[in-house]
Design a protein around this motif. Sequence first.
Motif: not given
Length: 259
Positions: A48, A71-72, A88, A94, A96, A134-135
């Motif tokens: 992340e 992953r994020r 994305y 994911e 944000e 977000w995903r």
Amino acid sequence: MDKVVASAREAIAGLENGMRVAVGGFGLCGIPQVLIDEVHAAGVEDLEVVSNNCGVDGWGLGVLLDAGRLRRVIASYVGENKEFARQYLQGELEVELTPQGTLAEKLRAAGAGLAGFWTRTGVGTLIAEGGMPWRHDAEGNVTVESPAKETREFTMLDETHEYVLEESLPCDFALVRAAVADRHGNLVFNKSAQNFNPVAAMAGRVCVAEVEQLVEPGEIDPDEVDLPGVYVQRLLVLTEEQAAEKRIEKRTVTESKEA
């Protein structure tokens, strides 16, 4: 007190799969490219990442993105990376998105030991009300949305406004780049390369700085220190070749009038 390490692999020792990592830089300015390359070489994945942006295709954090190691991503701007958009929208990543000033303060707050802060930024939008995608799944349908955030009114100087609660962003590791450092970890950044580097460094439980020039303690004027060494745990001194390799995100030229 000597925080210099012998190799890039030693610099990222302890960085493991699934960790949250703050990465300094803005666009391609002031990015810790040597450390990013080492994370890639070490095979660390499922990360992340907290950073202003995610590099470009094939450079900066784009190196880890292309390899499927992220992953994020918590970021403010992602418009220069086609692979980022693809992952994305197809449900592989994911994301944000966070207002730029809010992101900087979330990192700084983590370094200051604060759990969060109240801000007017985002009030009346999906930032506060929730519902930001977000995903996605492979068909482009939204599968994860941002939750609603706590809001309340505050009165200051006889004016009452609504504020939203933003939580800080403490990170397992921070990777940053500086122009000059002494062995105690005091850092000086080159002009606009200061950008997100100081706040990213503050947020990391372990902060690793790659530096272009190493000096002895006392050689940096205290008034010129951009980040105190208390926030830095490890220093990686770059070779001349590594320090010189800096890419331009968008090259703009003007045609010569003499032509």
